[in-house]
Design an enzyme around this catalytic site. Sequence first.
Site, PDB file in Angstrom:
ATOM      1  N   GLN B 240      23.279  74.314-116.127  1.00  0.00           N
ATOM      2  CA  GLN B 240      24.327  74.063-117.087  1.00  0.00           C
ATOM      3  C   GLN B 240      24.233  73.569-118.375  1.00  0.00           C
ATOM      4  OE1 GLN B 240      24.434  71.368-113.227  1.00  0.00           O
ATOM      5  NE2 GLN B 240      25.876  70.619-114.220  1.00  0.00           N
ATOM      6  N   ARG B 387      27.014  64.830-109.831  1.00  0.00           N
ATOM      7  CA  ARG B 387      28.527  64.622-110.830  1.00  0.00           C
ATOM      8  C   ARG B 387      29.164  63.318-110.385  1.00  0.00           C
ATOM      9  NH1 ARG B 387      32.821  68.432-106.389  1.00  0.00           N
ATOM     10  NH2 ARG B 387      34.535  67.889-108.468  1.00  0.00           N
ATOM     11  N   CYS B 388      28.348  62.740-111.922  1.00  0.00           N
ATOM     12  CA  CYS B 388      28.683  62.056-112.501  1.00  0.00           C
ATOM     13  C   CYS B 388      27.801  62.404-113.866  1.00  0.00           C
ATOM     14  CB  CYS B 388      28.554  60.629-111.547  1.00  0.00           C
ATOM     15  SG  CYS B 388      26.651  60.264-112.013  1.00  0.00           S
ATOM     16  N   GLU B 763      34.410  64.032-112.516  1.00  0.00           N
ATOM     17  CA  GLU B 763      33.303  63.436-111.613  1.00  0.00           C
ATOM     18  C   GLU B 763      33.655  62.437-111.294  1.00  0.00           C
ATOM     19  OE1 GLU B 763      30.572  63.302-114.901  1.00  0.00           O
ATOM     20  OE2 GLU B 763      29.823  64.824-114.360  1.00  0.00           O
TER      21      GLU B 763
END
Lengths: 284, 809
Positions: B240, B387-388, B763
């Site tokens: 990522q 996802r945040c 997110e």
Amino acid sequence: MIPAAFEYYRPKDMAGVLSILEEHGDDARVMAGGHSLIPMMKLRMADVGHLIDLQDVEGMSEIDISGNTIRIGAMVTQHDIIDHHALSAAAPILREAALQIADPQVRYMGTVGGNVANGDPGNDMPGLMQCLDATFHLTGPDGEHTVAARDFYEAAYMTAREDDQVLTAVSMPKPAGGHAYEKQKRKIGDYATAAAAALIVKDGFTCASASIAMTNLSDTPVYSEAAGAALVGTSVDDAAVGAAVAAMLGDIDPTEDNRGPIAFKKHVAGVILRRAIERAWSRA
Amino acid sequence: MKDEVTSREERIENLKGMGCSRKRVEDARFTQGKGNYVDDIKLDGMLFGDFVRSPYAHAKVVSINTEEAMKVPGVLAVLTAADLAPLGLHWMPTLAGDKQMVLADGKVLFQGQEVAFVVAEDRYAAADGIEAVEVEYEELEVLVDPFKSMGSDVVLREDTVDDAGKPVDGAHGPRKHHNHIFTWEAGDKDPTFEVIDAAEVVAEETMYYHRTHPCPLETCGCVASMDKVNGKLTLWGTFQAPHAIRTVVSLISGIEEHNIRVISPDIGGGFGNKVGAYPGYVCSVVASIVTGKPVKWIEDRMDNLMTTAFARDYWMKGRISATKEGKITGLHCHVTADHGGFDACADPTKFPAGFMNICTGSYDIPTAFLEVDGVYTNKAPGGVSYRCSFRVTEAVYFIERMIEVLAIELSMDAAELRRINFIKKEQFPYTAALGWEYDSGDYHTAWDKALKTVDYAGLRAEQAQRVEDFKAGKTRSLMGVGLSFFTEIVGAGPVKNCDILGLGMFDSCEIRIHPTGSAIARLGTISQGQGHATTFAQILASEIGLPADSITIEEGDTDTAPYGLGTYGSRSTPVAGAATAMAGRKIRAKAQMIAAYLLEVHDDDVEFDVDRFVVKGAPERFKTMKDIAFAAYNQAIPGIEPGLEAVSYYDPPNMTYPFGAYVCVMDIDVDTGTTDIRRFYALDDCGTRINPMVIEGQVHGGLTEALAVALGQEIAYDDMGNVKTGTLMDFFLPTAWEVPNYETDHTVTPSPHHPIGAKGVGESPHVGGVPCFSNAVQDAFRAFGLRHTNMPHDHWRIWKTANELGLHG
Ligand SMILES: Cc1cc2nc3c(=O)[nH]c(=O)nc-3n(C[C@H](O)[C@H](O)[C@H](O)COP(=O)(O)OP(=O)(O)OC[C@H]3O[C@@H](n4cnc5c(N)ncnc54)[C@H](O)[C@@H]3O)c2cc1C
């Protein structure tokens, strides 16, 4: 997720299957749809030196309905069952149950024979077959044998089938009365938290006969004769259903796992059976 | 000429710029199975490496015998810590300032830990080789509970104590105990305690945000290829943050950074799982150097769930105080953070608990205090942001539960309690008690719109009726109305306070316009499914007036892309998206000079209009961007260099603060614990909306992962530290069947400091969704006395709640 090395065979007939089984003994295993066996091999929990694929063996993929008897070849897939109109008309509980097994991809591959021969308490068809009072047809070096589904299961992954026998078909009387297959699961593709198969024959306003089997609530499927008996002769009122549930709870022996503790499973088993009985009765 | 007959609206439409639901350009290859993921990479002579993993959660490694493994046909090498130690590579730094064993150095700290790396001609031989490695373990006492760990004599990590057995300082200051990692505090302790102690109403609650896992569909993996002739290392992987990986690889291997090329090909989801560095990367690189051949390592699903970075595992203790009327006066939060065997978070250096200090939420809370204690246990390492943005799901869950608990304490409606405490529109920019400056917001408008759309009053009336029917024995089903209002903090971040391993968290974009009026733009971020190739082209289309369809977006190759910190924490649009707009504006500035020259007017006499520069007051005199691009390369223009290129490195002045209002309506079967989500309404305000369709897709995905976490998804351990949920049979990954129909909605409050006003959205739905689903479950039982029950709300836990409340008779 890679299995240990194995030899792969794809015989064309039963004689070929039996000779390989004979040669390699319990180092050989037959494979039907592979959707229980292959995951076990990948996890290296099943060590199979000689894998015999049944896909090309003739004569095990037919569905036969004649007179009062239904015969389903071992290699008939769960999807075939859902798709077969005459079978669905003759024994709608088979379709109702098959639709609650796994997901479409698995059902295209998974077979009736594999599901009942596997001996995993999570499989749905063993309990279903017990409810239907089915007969399993086995063939082996010393010929054909039959075993009642209700006598087949001994413990988890332990059945009355000998290692050198192949299950060729299941047969059953055409079921009468109302039916229901009720299953609680955590999500699509999951085995049952609790499942109940129920067949009830009605005579006037009373229950003439009832057959009840439970799934994934013991190390084998549980045919609860007592639960069925509790309904016979009653109007399947609240008290009768309560008695059936109580009888069933006496027959099951769930264990704790990720689906929940024992108390929860027992409670859900009762709820699921109650619903199955109510639906079957409403259809009887 | 076509241009003259095309209306301005048509010209705007042709650009497919910002605001248009342009179809995703990535989908043609993804839907045809033509993506190129790391496991699709096949190089000549490529080898395969895989790990021998520990079956124990805590054990001494007495001996490792590789003799039999080396006899397995196809096995070429077996690496152990003893082989890596001379290179100093048996341990590696984590992004959280801690260090982590690459291969077991004398002991193992969690089940599944990497013990040896088997290198073979293919993955089948590697699997057989793994079976043949003999490891002798001596089991040690297992600590899976962080509270027990903090009181235990057992020293999990020898590097946490000095020779006398006394704890030594960690990366973030003194340790309270040898198994303690750090303490992190924000806000004012004494004033907060004073306010709470003197308050009219105080609500207290302890909640456990369970351990879960991002579980991207594609697991982690890499291919390392060392070219011994030119000394160059190429590393493909599921990264990522490819540039950060390049720098880390350079720092730990000593290979100069220009000799390392890191490539992130297509990535099948990351969700925070692919930010950090893993032993597999190090071992593949070493194995490639040793063998001179490319080496691939790919996790299987169990490896992924059991070993690479988990998320959450926060024990949160809260106190919230208010006046009798419900005006919140103070908030105190204490967190015990279970990091497993190594602190392998990927938070900015100064924030060992991420942005947990956003836990005052969307509310005007005058005084607050947060303290977080990080603890080692015998579980897999991590603590990443699934996802945040860094720990924002935990923060939002905490405050949205505390609000509900306070509403119960006050006997007040939870929607109304939120409304009277929201930060007001005119208070922005708003400085929160725990330090952050919220850039913008209009919470009341969003809340009112949400409640009106779902007919909130009607829902409450229906719910009251249901409770009555339940009590009268007419139904066995209860109804929950789940509310959540969230404010995120995303787009890390300003270099002055945000860095990872010393790398400033700016991001970048480089644009080259081609002579015929098309372009390529490269960014420091990397899409894992977010659709960057679609949306960043739209930003550029609007900024530079060339059609999005004529703009290629490229990311993930460190040899070609400008340096950036990658994609996580919803930072791509807030940071790289800003860089894209700024680089576009540089292009436009030069184009303006060229246009003026071509039109024979002064620079100030032309203005930009959609896809061209026109002479002010004479719209019939213009040069399209296409004309300008051609002239830029092919016409000698006095005082202007040929070419049309720009690069921008954007250091954001602040974070962005997306927000949203969610409502979930759920029916619960009290007897079986099953849930049925009847309605889910999600209003998101992500500022300027670049592509509404992509936003909707992100919202659907994030809500689905929220549903998963709230209703069943967990990494559970038994007392011996065995992972109980290591496959997708037990680790809940929802399918289309479990997912309800989502209604999406929006308001638009642009970020005042972002060049295009965008805030990020990938997110938000996860952050806001988890408390919304959870609140729906808990709300269903409020009438029967429930204050709080922990997630995940799977069937048996819901059943247990009902059972404990006496609802089973
Ligand atoms: C994701 C997933 C979800 C699932 N969910 C469910 C579910 O909800 N309910 C359910 O019931 N099942 C479920 N299954 C199992 C699935 O239905 C299997 O297909 C079935 O259990 C076995 O059938 P098979 O044909 O695949 O058998 P195989 O996997 O090929 O074989 C299973 C076992 O039976 C033996 N065997 C197979 N055929 C014969 C034969 N003719 N004679 C003798 N022995 C034989 C094999 O040697 C092996 O030991 C699931 C499977 C998966 C992968």
